[in-house]
Design an enzyme around this catalytic site. Sequence first.
Site, mmCIF file in Angstrom:
data_model
loop_
_atom_site.group_PDB
_atom_site.id
_atom_site.type_symbol
_atom_site.label_atom_id
_atom_site.label_comp_id
_atom_site.label_asym_id
_atom_site.label_seq_id
_atom_site.Cartn_x
_atom_site.Cartn_y
_atom_site.Cartn_z
ATOM 1 N N GLU A 1 -8.217 -4.529 8.213
ATOM 2 C CA GLU A 1 -6.057 -4.673 7.123
ATOM 3 C C GLU A 1 -6.791 -2.760 7.398
ATOM 4 O OE1 GLU A 1 -4.178 -5.595 5.655
ATOM 5 O OE2 GLU A 1 -4.585 -6.748 4.467
ATOM 6 N N ILE B 1 -5.008 -1.415 4.421
ATOM 7 C CA ILE B 1 -5.049 -1.036 3.046
ATOM 8 C C ILE B 1 -5.355 -2.145 1.991
ATOM 9 C CG2 ILE B 1 -2.739 -0.513 2.547
ATOM 10 C CD1 ILE B 1 -2.887 1.377 0.790
ATOM 11 N N ASP C 1 -5.068 -3.137 -2.554
ATOM 12 C CA ASP C 1 -4.700 -3.058 -2.978
ATOM 13 C C ASP C 1 -5.352 -3.284 -4.571
ATOM 14 O OD1 ASP C 1 -3.526 -2.207 -5.736
ATOM 15 O OD2 ASP C 1 -1.388 -2.128 -4.940
ATOM 16 N N SER C 2 -4.103 -4.250 -4.646
ATOM 17 C CA SER C 2 -5.019 -5.285 -5.898
ATOM 18 C C SER C 2 -6.371 -6.971 -5.069
ATOM 19 C CB SER C 2 -3.980 -6.753 -6.581
ATOM 20 O OG SER C 2 -3.945 -7.603 -4.862
ATOM 21 N N GLY C 3 -6.196 -6.796 -3.472
ATOM 22 C CA GLY C 3 -7.169 -7.547 -3.102
ATOM 23 C C GLY C 3 -7.114 -8.750 -2.925
ATOM 24 N N LEU C 4 -5.780 -9.021 -3.720
ATOM 25 C CA LEU C 4 -5.889 -10.668 -3.404
ATOM 26 C C LEU C 4 -4.917 -11.249 -2.335
ATOM 27 C CD1 LEU C 4 -3.026 -10.607 -6.497
ATOM 28 C CD2 LEU C 4 -5.586 -11.659 -6.752
ATOM 29 N N THR C 5 -3.925 -10.726 -1.530
ATOM 30 C CA THR C 5 -4.199 -10.210 -0.349
ATOM 31 C C THR C 5 -4.892 -11.224 1.000
ATOM 32 O OG1 THR C 5 -2.155 -9.733 -0.634
ATOM 33 C CG2 THR C 5 -2.187 -9.997 1.922
ATOM 34 N N LYS D 1 -7.441 1.368 -2.676
ATOM 35 C CA LYS D 1 -7.167 1.955 -3.952
ATOM 36 C C LYS D 1 -7.922 1.212 -4.987
ATOM 37 C CE LYS D 1 -2.121 2.649 -3.109
ATOM 38 N NZ LYS D 1 -0.610 2.066 -3.529
HETATM 39 P P1 IMP Z 1 -2.813 -6.471 -2.373
HETATM 40 O O1 IMP Z 1 -2.667 -7.831 -2.121
HETATM 41 O O2 IMP Z 1 -2.266 -5.956 -3.445
HETATM 42 O O3 IMP Z 1 -4.101 -5.859 -1.554
HETATM 43 O O4 IMP Z 1 -1.904 -5.323 -1.375
HETATM 44 C C1 IMP Z 1 -1.808 -5.358 0.175
HETATM 45 C C2 IMP Z 1 -0.762 -5.558 0.574
HETATM 46 O O5 IMP Z 1 -0.402 -4.371 0.269
HETATM 47 C C3 IMP Z 1 -0.945 -4.003 2.325
HETATM 48 O O6 IMP Z 1 -1.619 -5.041 2.771
HETATM 49 C C4 IMP Z 1 0.213 -3.678 2.289
HETATM 50 O O7 IMP Z 1 0.178 -4.253 3.122
HETATM 51 C C5 IMP Z 1 0.974 -2.974 1.239
HETATM 52 N N1 IMP Z 1 0.358 -1.691 0.628
HETATM 53 C C6 IMP Z 1 -0.410 -1.791 -1.044
HETATM 54 N N2 IMP Z 1 -0.357 -1.165 -1.354
HETATM 55 C C7 IMP Z 1 0.318 0.002 -0.238
HETATM 56 C C8 IMP Z 1 0.519 2.132 0.179
HETATM 57 O O8 IMP Z 1 0.075 3.037 -0.399
HETATM 58 N N3 IMP Z 1 1.200 1.806 1.256
HETATM 59 C C9 IMP Z 1 2.100 0.953 1.901
HETATM 60 N N4 IMP Z 1 1.784 -0.630 2.044
HETATM 61 C C10 IMP Z 1 1.351 -1.021 0.630
HETATM 62 MG MG MG Z 2 -1.389 -5.057 6.033
#
Ligand code: IMP
Ligand code: MG
Length: 187
Positions: free
Chosen positions: A105, A107, A109-113, A137
């Site tokens: 992967e 990146i 952020d929340s890690g939920l995906t 993050k």
């Molecule tokens: P999560 O489910 O919040 O962890 O979202 C992760 C997904 O959000 C990543 O696979 C990215 O597609 C998108 N994302 C989160 N932060 C960024 C960023 O700073 N730049 C570009 N894409 C991001």
């Molecule tokens: Mg992604």
Amino acid sequence: MANIHPNVKQVLYTEDDIKQRVAQMGKMIEADYKDSKELVFIGILKGSFMFMSDLVRSVHLPNTLVSLDFMSISSYGHSTSSSGVVKINMDLKESIEGKDVIVVEDIIDSGLTLKHLLGMLHDRLPRSINTCVLLRKKEGLKTDVPIKYLGFDIPMVFIIGYGLDFAERYREIPYLGELKEECYKTA
Ligand code: IMP
Ligand code: MG
């Protein structure tokens, strides 16, 4: 660095920084999987395409059957924050049953995906499953998602380049940069 994109506020990691770190990650994977019979790298599109391509080139496992597969996913709901419910836009081409799997992967952020995705892949009965994530993050995390191989911990800024986009732009930029706020607040 020459030729910084005008919409980049600052460069977080240069091409050289990335190259060095990815090489280290490759060495760790090499050591951990030297006895693996069958290893599949699963790249999560589109963001991981550049990372995946550099990562696999730094892993040398001549006695392992190494293959690559890709998945394209998106999370339901609003685009600014992740709902964690994942929709598969393009699924893997091969079965992962009985194989060692590394999910690659760009990146979290929340890690939920990633958490949701891991659950889905787990149900397909791989022999093992680990994660390799370029950027995290840390302050954004809303769930404990296991990251076996991590590139860099970064602050809560919006990152583009090296495969990462904002509204499909900037993926081709070869370094990791912070997007200027005016480029996404007014967009
Ligand atoms: P999560 O489910 O919040 O962890 O979202 C992760 C997904 O959000 C990543 O696979 C990215 O597609 C998108 N994302 C989160 N932060 C960024 C960023 O700073 N730049 C570009 N894409 C991001
Ligand atoms: Mg992604």
